[in-house]
Structure formats: C-alpha cells, structure tokens
Design a protein around this motif. Sequence first.
Motif, PDB file in Angstrom:
ATOM      1  N   VAL A 312      37.169  54.681  43.274  1.00  9.04           N
ATOM      2  CA  VAL A 312      36.517  54.055  44.425  1.00  9.04           C
ATOM      3  C   VAL A 312      37.586  53.493  45.365  1.00  9.04           C
ATOM      4  N   LEU A 313      37.319  53.594  46.662  1.00  5.84           N
ATOM      5  CA  LEU A 313      38.209  53.035  47.677  1.00  5.84           C
ATOM      6  C   LEU A 313      37.556  51.822  48.318  1.00  5.84           C
ATOM      7  N   GLU A 314      38.385  50.789  48.550  1.00  3.92           N
ATOM      8  CA  GLU A 314      37.893  49.549  49.150  1.00  3.92           C
ATOM      9  C   GLU A 314      38.774  49.144  50.322  1.00  3.92           C
ATOM     10  N   ASN A 315      38.196  48.356  51.230  1.00  2.00           N
ATOM     11  CA  ASN A 315      38.988  47.801  52.337  1.00  2.00           C
ATOM     12  C   ASN A 315      39.596  46.463  51.912  1.00  2.00           C
ATOM     13  N   MET A 316      40.258  45.792  52.845  1.00  2.12           N
ATOM     14  CA  MET A 316      40.941  44.525  52.547  1.00  2.12           C
ATOM     15  C   MET A 316      39.971  43.454  52.031  1.00  2.12           C
ATOM     16  N   GLU A 352      45.789  51.155  55.913  1.00  2.00           N
ATOM     17  CA  GLU A 352      45.994  50.810  54.508  1.00  2.00           C
ATOM     18  C   GLU A 352      44.673  50.404  53.874  1.00  2.00           C
ATOM     19  N   ILE A 353      44.401  50.999  52.706  1.00  2.00           N
ATOM     20  CA  ILE A 353      43.193  50.699  51.942  1.00  2.00           C
ATOM     21  C   ILE A 353      43.595  50.587  50.474  1.00  2.00           C
ATOM     22  N   PHE A 354      42.622  50.364  49.589  1.00  2.00           N
ATOM     23  CA  PHE A 354      42.926  50.184  48.171  1.00  2.00           C
ATOM     24  C   PHE A 354      42.077  51.118  47.320  1.00  2.00           C
TER      25      PHE A 354
END
Length: 379
Positions: A312-316, A352-354
């Motif tokens: 899964v990708l998340e924002n700040m 940039e993402i996480f």
Amino acid sequence: MTAATSSDSDLRSTPLFALHQKLGARMVPFAGYSMPVQYPQGLMAEHLHTRKAAGLFDVSHMGQLLLRGPDAAAALESLMPVDVIGLGLHKQRYGLLLNEQGGILDDLMFVNRGDDLFLIVNGACKQADIAHIQAHIGQRCEVIPLPDRALLALQGPKAASVLERLIPGVNTLVFMTGNHFSWQAQDFYITRSGYTGEDGFEISLPGDAAQAFAEALLAQPEVAPVGLGARNSLRLEAGLCLYGNDIDTTTTPVEGALNWAIQKVRRSDGEREGGFPGASIVLEQLQNPEQLKRKRVGLIALERIPVREPAVLENMDGQHIGHITSGLLSPTLNQPVALAYVEPDYATAGTEIFAMVRGKPVPMKVVATPFVPTNYFRG
C-alpha cells in the motif's frame, strides 16, 4: 509475459523442456506451463549477463497466430486503439485488446508480413485471446493459431553479433522490424524486439527445431540461458508492464500510461477515430486526463528496502493513495524500483510518498521510466 500460473496437474511443456532439465533449471508453473525460473548461476548473474552479453529465453508459452485475408488489418484495427492499417511491410507494433469498458484484455505484438498479420499474445491469455478474436472478426479474416511453433528470445548487447553468425543477414533488422529467415532449411520469422530493454531478437521457429537451435546459440561463448526470474527483473528495469500485475481488465490504456501506444490516427482528431471497444471511455480520458482517478507511475525507494506488490502507498498524512503492482531490488541499480498506481495528484515526477512494508513506511520518489536506459537498435 503474464503473472498467471496453473497447478502442477495440468501443466504443459515447451519444446525445450528436456533442455531446461539438462541445464539444471528450477522449473515452476507459469501460464499453464512448466517453465524455468532460473538456472544454477542464479537470477542476479543471469540478469547482469543479459545486460552485458546475451541471454537466451524460452518464451514458447506465448501464443502465436496469423490473421489472413484482404480485410485482416481493418478487422484487427476494430479490436484495438492502434493503427494497424497503416503499418508498413515487416514492421512490428505493440497493441492492446480492449473490452467494452476500455479495460485491457491483453497486450500483444503484431507484424505486417504482407500475406498475413503475425500476432504474439501472452501465454495465460492466449486461449481467451484467440476465442475473442475469432468471435469478433472470424467472419472477416482467417484466424490461424500456430501451436506447433516455438518462440525464443535472444537479448543483450552481443545478441546481434551472435545471431548473425548463425543466420547471416539478421543484422539488417532494426528495432520493431522483422523478416523471414532460414536455418538448416527450417522457416524462421525473426523480429528485432524483446522484453528486456536491450537490443535483441524474438525468434519464431518450428517446435521440432527449437532444441537444436537453442543448443547452437548456447554453444556461442557470449550466450547463457536465462529464466523467468531475470526476465521479470529486466523488464521492470525497462519500465515495461507485466500483464496481470501492471495492466489488466480493470485498467485502461490511459490509466496505464500507455497513451504512446495509441497513434494519432485513432484519436479524436484522427481520420480513423474510435471504432474499437471502449472507445468512448478511452478517448474521453485522453482528452480530459484531469478526470482520471489513478495513474501508473515509476517509483524508486530512497532506502535500500525492497518494496514488492501489493504494498500500500500512503501520503505524508498516512492516507491511502495507491498500491505497488511490481517491485523488486534492481540488480543493475542496486536500488529498489517499482511500478505503481497512485492518485493523479501524486503522479508528478519528484513527488515523495511512502510504501508500507511490514508496517513500516519506506520513502519512495516518483520517477520517469525506464529506470535503466534502453539500448534498442534503431539503425
């Protein structure tokens, strides 16, 4: 290539099955076949060997078929958002079979051979593809599957010099062109193309000639056998989609960042606009990309932590914004790379993402693909 697999009980074998066993390959189920995932030298060595010399791949699980008849090009064009009619003799093109929602049924390669169109489709999709093509355009042209043909890929910077030794004249081909050749009185059709980002060739040949020809290639000092594992890492470094992972029936060409595969002649201002399944949806997305809800991007991890699908990708702020569809540690870059779908606000290069890996956020940056520069020979 596609990610789908089958159970051991109903696996088929390619004409090179015995050779894979002789070479010590580790065999796995893939697209309904028993296929080599790697050989004793290992995935990393096979990958790097292809980047510096020449790797030999068995891709005989892929589907090969001919479309024949005076209406074949127009008929195939009715199934894809691609210029088929305008394709020159012995020129090759990438194509996308779509459903009525604009979703991708399969991606494929096709060549105008003059007397026919020669198609190569993904292994796990080939029966459905042939049935789809037959049902929709079988009244307009002959649809001729080629189950007795094998398919080999020779890839890498030394592929051309190796193949020229065995088949003089093949070096006259440039990227995305093909022609008829012969070896020991056997009919070959060879295109200068592949799935690695390197210069190379895909070789369609009679199944009963495949082992002898593969052994002749492997006798060349530059050539090593390469399995599906390195094929996957090579294509990912080249930013190429894997059907079933990065594109499928739920993704449109525009969401999949495959706009380049839709020639202007088939777009809204083109002379042969639309006329393919899902055209209203795809053309609307091309004209109004701001309406997209997601987009495929390339990502590089900023820490040396491999990020794999379906992370899964998340924002700040910790909000879910997408997911990884293909990811691994790049053998060439020694850095984790991935393809992913994200909300459009996060698709700009440099964002940039996480990625969430075992509960830990791994910082990643959106980058342009390919991750490793391609080396296609364009003449």
